[in-house]
Write a protein that holds these residues in place. Structure first.
Motif, PDB file in Angstrom:
ATOM      1  N   GLY A  35      23.781 -28.992  -8.328  1.00  0.00           N
ATOM      2  CA  GLY A  35      25.111 -29.351  -8.797  1.00  0.00           C
ATOM      3  C   GLY A  35      25.789 -28.128  -9.385  1.00  0.00           C
ATOM      4  N   ARG A  36      26.225 -28.218 -10.631  1.00  0.00           N
ATOM      5  CA  ARG A  36      27.018 -27.152 -11.248  1.00  0.00           C
ATOM      6  C   ARG A  36      26.193 -26.145 -12.049  1.00  0.00           C
ATOM      7  NH1 ARG A  36      32.730 -28.183 -11.893  1.00  0.00           N
ATOM      8  NH2 ARG A  36      33.306 -30.128 -10.836  1.00  0.00           N
ATOM      9  N   LYS A  37      24.906 -26.394 -12.236  1.00  0.00           N
ATOM     10  CA  LYS A  37      24.129 -25.547 -13.134  1.00  0.00           C
ATOM     11  C   LYS A  37      22.823 -25.128 -12.476  1.00  0.00           C
ATOM     12  CE  LYS A  37      25.754 -28.326 -17.060  1.00  0.00           C
ATOM     13  NZ  LYS A  37      25.326 -29.239 -18.151  1.00  0.00           N
ATOM     14  N   PRO A  38      22.243 -24.010 -12.929  1.00  0.00           N
ATOM     15  CA  PRO A  38      20.893 -23.668 -12.472  1.00  0.00           C
ATOM     16  C   PRO A  38      19.868 -24.600 -13.105  1.00  0.00           C
ATOM     17  CG  PRO A  38      21.644 -22.067 -14.082  1.00  0.00           C
ATOM     18  CD  PRO A  38      22.815 -22.971 -13.806  1.00  0.00           C
ATOM     19  N   ALA A 281      25.190 -33.668  -7.120  1.00  0.00           N
ATOM     20  CA  ALA A 281      26.560 -33.440  -6.647  1.00  0.00           C
ATOM     21  C   ALA A 281      27.321 -34.755  -6.508  1.00  0.00           C
ATOM     22  CB  ALA A 281      26.530 -32.694  -5.316  1.00  0.00           C
ATOM     23  N   LEU A 282      26.671 -35.781  -5.988  1.00  0.00           N
ATOM     24  CA  LEU A 282      27.325 -37.075  -5.837  1.00  0.00           C
ATOM     25  C   LEU A 282      27.671 -37.700  -7.185  1.00  0.00           C
ATOM     26  CD1 LEU A 282      25.225 -38.593  -2.915  1.00  0.00           C
ATOM     27  CD2 LEU A 282      27.639 -37.909  -2.824  1.00  0.00           C
ATOM     28  N   ALA A 283      26.913 -37.345  -8.234  1.00  0.00           N
ATOM     29  CA  ALA A 283      27.165 -37.881  -9.568  1.00  0.00           C
ATOM     30  C   ALA A 283      28.204 -37.068 -10.333  1.00  0.00           C
ATOM     31  CB  ALA A 283      25.862 -37.929 -10.369  1.00  0.00           C
ATOM     32  N   ASP A 284      28.690 -35.978  -9.752  1.00  0.00           N
ATOM     33  CA  ASP A 284      29.668 -35.130 -10.424  1.00  0.00           C
ATOM     34  C   ASP A 284      30.979 -35.894 -10.601  1.00  0.00           C
ATOM     35  OD1 ASP A 284      30.254 -32.013 -11.030  1.00  0.00           O
ATOM     36  OD2 ASP A 284      32.019 -32.945 -10.127  1.00  0.00           O
ATOM     37  N   GLU A 285      31.494 -35.917 -11.838  1.00  0.00           N
ATOM     38  CA  GLU A 285      32.687 -36.709 -12.128  1.00  0.00           C
ATOM     39  C   GLU A 285      33.899 -36.243 -11.333  1.00  0.00           C
ATOM     40  OE1 GLU A 285      33.463 -36.813 -16.276  1.00  0.00           O
ATOM     41  OE2 GLU A 285      31.630 -37.932 -16.769  1.00  0.00           O
ATOM     42  N   GLU A 286      34.039 -34.942 -11.154  1.00  0.00           N
ATOM     43  CA  GLU A 286      35.221 -34.406 -10.474  1.00  0.00           C
ATOM     44  C   GLU A 286      35.079 -34.438  -8.952  1.00  0.00           C
ATOM     45  OE1 GLU A 286      37.663 -30.168 -10.084  1.00  0.00           O
ATOM     46  OE2 GLU A 286      36.280 -30.492 -11.766  1.00  0.00           O
ATOM     47  N   ARG A 292      31.308 -38.068  -1.684  1.00  0.00           N
ATOM     48  CA  ARG A 292      30.732 -39.307  -1.153  1.00  0.00           C
ATOM     49  C   ARG A 292      31.472 -39.732   0.117  1.00  0.00           C
ATOM     50  NH1 ARG A 292      31.072 -41.652  -5.494  1.00  0.00           N
ATOM     51  NH2 ARG A 292      29.003 -41.067  -6.257  1.00  0.00           N
ATOM     52  N   ASP A 293      32.816 -39.645   0.099  1.00  0.00           N
ATOM     53  CA  ASP A 293      33.599 -39.992   1.285  1.00  0.00           C
ATOM     54  C   ASP A 293      33.294 -39.034   2.427  1.00  0.00           C
ATOM     55  OD1 ASP A 293      34.760 -42.073  -0.097  1.00  0.00           O
ATOM     56  OD2 ASP A 293      36.543 -40.923  -0.668  1.00  0.00           O
TER      57      ASP A 293
END
Length: 312
Positions: A35-38, A281-286, A292-293
């Motif tokens: 996702g956004r972090k190591p 990544a799918l759980a990322d709010e932004e 997902r789409d």
């Protein structure tokens, strides 16, 4: 005599990550993005939320990126301010956590037990957490299992508390597996006592399907057991072997199970890495909803292509 507060974590990060080559040829697997972090940032943030104030990383060759990541970077902060990108400063908030970082080398690759033993000089007579630097607990590391482990450790005057997760029986060959005392799994409590722990048993020999889940709390007595533990395959000293010695010597060793929402994400091979990255990544709010789409469209396209090929 009550235990002192546990606020020190030993984080082994010395492994070479060979199952993730070529990604890990020039960067630590603990620095791979999920996702956004190591990975290792999730580990540190999880432990900080659980009250850890001091971190001792057991490093190896090629791991300086980890040290650099947790250093303050005033030049980057100044650049963001001068270029009108101050909104990005929140992404560096982890740098300002009120914690101390220390680093020491595992000079030879002699296993996890040896890596933990490398911390003995600093740990001395303090109880401490061990958290593997390539394993995230809970989606986005929203887990307080270490806090619960420390509370249990202190309340029961334990010599060790170990986190476990349930795995399919065919997978027990990859883990240290718990042997609970009698019917202790059904004692109605959050924890159970350990009669033993077995390193990578066969499915037929495994006493349970509870696998070690990358988080431990120890008294420093574990160092004496590590020093007496003979090397095994590959001349490596296994931490589970030392824990077994602790149990056999009468140590009070307890296990605690991860609930389903705090499962372990093990960044140890490509299959688990891909799955972890996708789920985070799918759980990322932004970005999660759009991703997902996009994923749905990709899967639908592949299904149509596969169906078309099947008719040829």
């Amino acid at each position: 005599m009550p235990s002192p507060t546990v606020d020190l974590a030993v984080v082994p990060v010395a492994g070479r990550g060979t199952r993730l080559l070529p990604l890990t040829k020039s960067q630590p697997k603990e620095m791979l993005p999920v996702g956004r972090k190591p990975v290792v940032q999730y580990v540190v943030e999880e432990l900080v939320r659980c009250g850890i104030k001091r971190f001792l990383f057991i490093t190896g060759p090629g791991k300086t990126a980890i040290e650099n990541h947790f250093d303050l970077n005033p030049e980057l902060i100044q650049m963001l301010r001068e270029s009108g990108k101050e909104e990005l400063l929140k992404e560096l908030s982890f740098e300002r956590a009120e914690v101390d970082y220390f680093y020491t080398r595992q000079r030879r690759q002699l296993g996890l037990g040896h890596a933990v033993l490398c911390s003995a000089t600093m740990v001395k007579d303090q109880p401490f957490v061990v958290a593997l630097g390539d394993s995230i607990i809970g989606l986005q590391a929203q887990s307080d299992v270490v806090r619960r482990m420390i509370t249990l450790f202190e309340a029961e005057s334990a010599d060790a508390v170990i986190a476990f997760e349930t795995v399919p029986r065919e997978d027990v060959v990859h883990y240290g597996i718990a042997q609970p005392v009698g019917n202790d799994l059904n004692n109605g409590k959050e924890y159970f006592r350990l009669a033993g722990i077995i390193e990578k048993p066969t499915p037929q020999d495994a006493p349970s399907c509870l696998a070690v889940a990358a988080r431990y709390v120890f008294r420093p007595a574990i160092f004496d057991h590590l020093r007496r533990t003979p090397p095994g395959k590959g001349e490596e000293i296994q931490l589970t072997d030392a824990i077994q010695r602790m149990i056999e010597s009468g140590g009070n060793v307890l296990g605690i199970r991860l609930p389903p929402h705090e499962r372990r994400f093990d960044i140890g091979n490509f299959d688990s890495y891909f799955r972890a990255f996708l789920e985070f990544a799918l759980a990322d709010e932004e970005c999660g909803p759009g991703l997902r789409d996009f994923l749905k469209r990709v899967l639908e396209t592949q299904e149509r292509i596969g169906a078309g090929q099947g008719r040829e």
